[in-house]
Design a protein around this motif. Structure first.
Motif, PDB file in Angstrom:
ATOM      1  N   ASP A  10      38.349  49.027  46.315  1.00  0.00           N
ATOM      2  CA  ASP A  10      38.355  47.931  47.308  1.00  0.00           C
ATOM      3  C   ASP A  10      38.502  46.576  46.609  1.00  0.00           C
ATOM      4  O   ASP A  10      37.601  45.756  46.665  1.00  0.00           O
ATOM      5  N   ASP A  15      36.974  45.610  40.551  1.00  0.00           N
ATOM      6  CA  ASP A  15      37.959  46.680  40.785  1.00  0.00           C
ATOM      7  C   ASP A  15      39.267  46.307  40.080  1.00  0.00           C
ATOM      8  O   ASP A  15      39.932  47.177  39.504  1.00  0.00           O
ATOM      9  N   ASN A  39      34.787  45.187  49.833  1.00  0.00           N
ATOM     10  CA  ASN A  39      34.556  43.797  49.415  1.00  0.00           C
ATOM     11  C   ASN A  39      35.237  42.815  50.366  1.00  0.00           C
ATOM     12  O   ASN A  39      34.691  41.772  50.693  1.00  0.00           O
ATOM     13  N   GLY A 126      34.555  51.895  45.377  1.00  0.00           N
ATOM     14  CA  GLY A 126      34.160  51.178  46.595  1.00  0.00           C
ATOM     15  C   GLY A 126      33.333  52.093  47.484  1.00  0.00           C
ATOM     16  O   GLY A 126      32.886  53.161  47.044  1.00  0.00           O
ATOM     17  N   ASN A 168      28.087  49.467  47.226  1.00  0.00           N
ATOM     18  CA  ASN A 168      29.049  50.509  47.638  1.00  0.00           C
ATOM     19  C   ASN A 168      28.383  51.600  48.469  1.00  0.00           C
ATOM     20  O   ASN A 168      28.981  52.108  49.425  1.00  0.00           O
ATOM     21  N   ASP A 242      32.863  48.050  38.121  1.00  0.00           N
ATOM     22  CA  ASP A 242      33.858  49.097  38.369  1.00  0.00           C
ATOM     23  C   ASP A 242      34.639  49.587  37.146  1.00  0.00           C
ATOM     24  O   ASP A 242      34.937  50.791  37.055  1.00  0.00           O
TER      25      ASP A 242
HETATM   26 CA    CA Z   1      34.432  47.773  44.117  1.00  0.00          CA
END
Ligand code: CA
Ligand code: BDR
Length: 311
Positions: A10, A15, A39, A126, A168, A242
């Motif tokens: 996400d 990420d 997010n 995510g 998450n 992440d």
């Molecule tokens: Ca994430």
């Protein structure tokens, strides 16, 4: 042989660094990137994944857009940590290549089922909505999947969204509960591990020294996070969550893992999304592995090395 992989994410500034690291890792057979609302909205996460793919020059990797909302809860969002568009200071643009046909859940089922059992790893950065939907559509998926490497959950560190829960898992606790109960093999990098991987000034400079488009973009994400973590949480060096998933798949020795069983709280409003990590299990038959330690310098060195090998 290259490790086949799907990344569900996400993006999101952390990420983004994780995706850029994976795009630049030519020893991975990256089958697809799937996106989920988290997010920022699902529309923005799908666009952001395509922006990052374009920067990395990896249009060979399809991006499938996924769930717009959690299974049962209202969409949350974490724009304050990622910027309103999700990529920090990076001005969004419409990428040249579109999303692929079909949903994220359909793509996960198809790409995993058409390959030998156990051969496709899945990274989840995510909320787990897409994977839960994929498992609902194909109940045999859990048996066919390779390792699922997750960023999510909190134990010793406590939560980052509530006292009990990490974002998450909190964002879609019902999906997470279904996935943890599915029987698939899961390596779980919660806050206990990712809070050890801090973006110190020295480490950010190491990424800034990587003179590729991917390196410069990742460095921008880290600088943005440094600012927001200082302003919102008061941390001088915020955690890098992440990318730990990609690092763990590429170099598992950077993490210490303990066999366990993880259950997710879905009933209580107070502790929604809490991950109950039970270590009193038979190691030989354990399906979940909780990361207790991370080698932060090793993670950053790996990210820098990989970003340098990319576009
Ligand atoms: Ca994430
Ligand atoms: C997780 O929450 C999100 O905001 C980050 O991208 C990361 O996946 C950390 O709790």
């Amino acid at each position: 042989m290259k490790q086949s992989l799907i990344i569900d994410c996400d993006p999101g500034v952390d990420d983004a660094t994780g995706l850029l690291t994976a795009f630049a890792s030519h020893d991975l057979d990256l089958l697809a990137v799937t996106t989920v609302g988290g997010n920022v909205s699902a529309e923005k996460t799908a666009r952001n994944a395509r922006i990052l793919r374009q920067i990395a020059g990896r249009e060979d990797v399809p991006v499938f857009a996924g769930a717009e909302r959690p299974l049962r809860r209202e969409p949350a969002g974490a724009g304050e940590f990622h910027g309103a568009e999700g990529l920090g200071d990076l001005a969004p643009f419409e990428p040249a290549a579109p999303t692929a046909e079909g949903t994220a859940a359909e793509a996960i089922v198809r790409l995993v089922k058409e390959r030998p059992a156990g051969s496709v790893a899945l990274i989840v950065m995510g909320p787990m909505t897409n994977l839960a939907l994929a498992m609902r559509a194909e109940p045999r998926l859990a048996d066919h999947l390779g390792p699922v490497v997750v960023m999510g959950g909190a134990r010793a560190e406590g939560g980052n969204i509530t006292a009990s829960a990490e974002f998450n898992i909190w964002a879609d606790p019902d999906a997470a509960a279904e996935v943890f109960a599915s029987g698939c093999r899961m390596i779980v990098l919660g806050l206990d591990a990712t809070h050890q991987v801090r973006s110190t000034e020295t480490r950010i400079r190491m990424i800034e020294a990587v003179d590729t488009a991917s390196g410069r973009t990742a460095a921008g994400m880290l600088r943005f996070s440094q600012r927001t973590e200082r302003e919102i949480v008061g941390w001088d060096a915020g955690p890098l969550h992440d990318p730990c998933t990609v690092a763990c798949l590429l170099k598992p020795q950077l993490f210490e893992l303990a066999p366990c069983r993880i259950d997710v709280e879905t009933e209580s409003d107070l502790t929604r999304g809490h991950t109950a990590v039970e270590f009193r299990v038979e190691a030989a038959t354990a399906r979940h592995f909780w990361a207790t330690r991370a080698d932060a310098d090793g993670v950053f060195a790996l990210i820098a090395e990989r970003l340098g090998a990319g576009q």
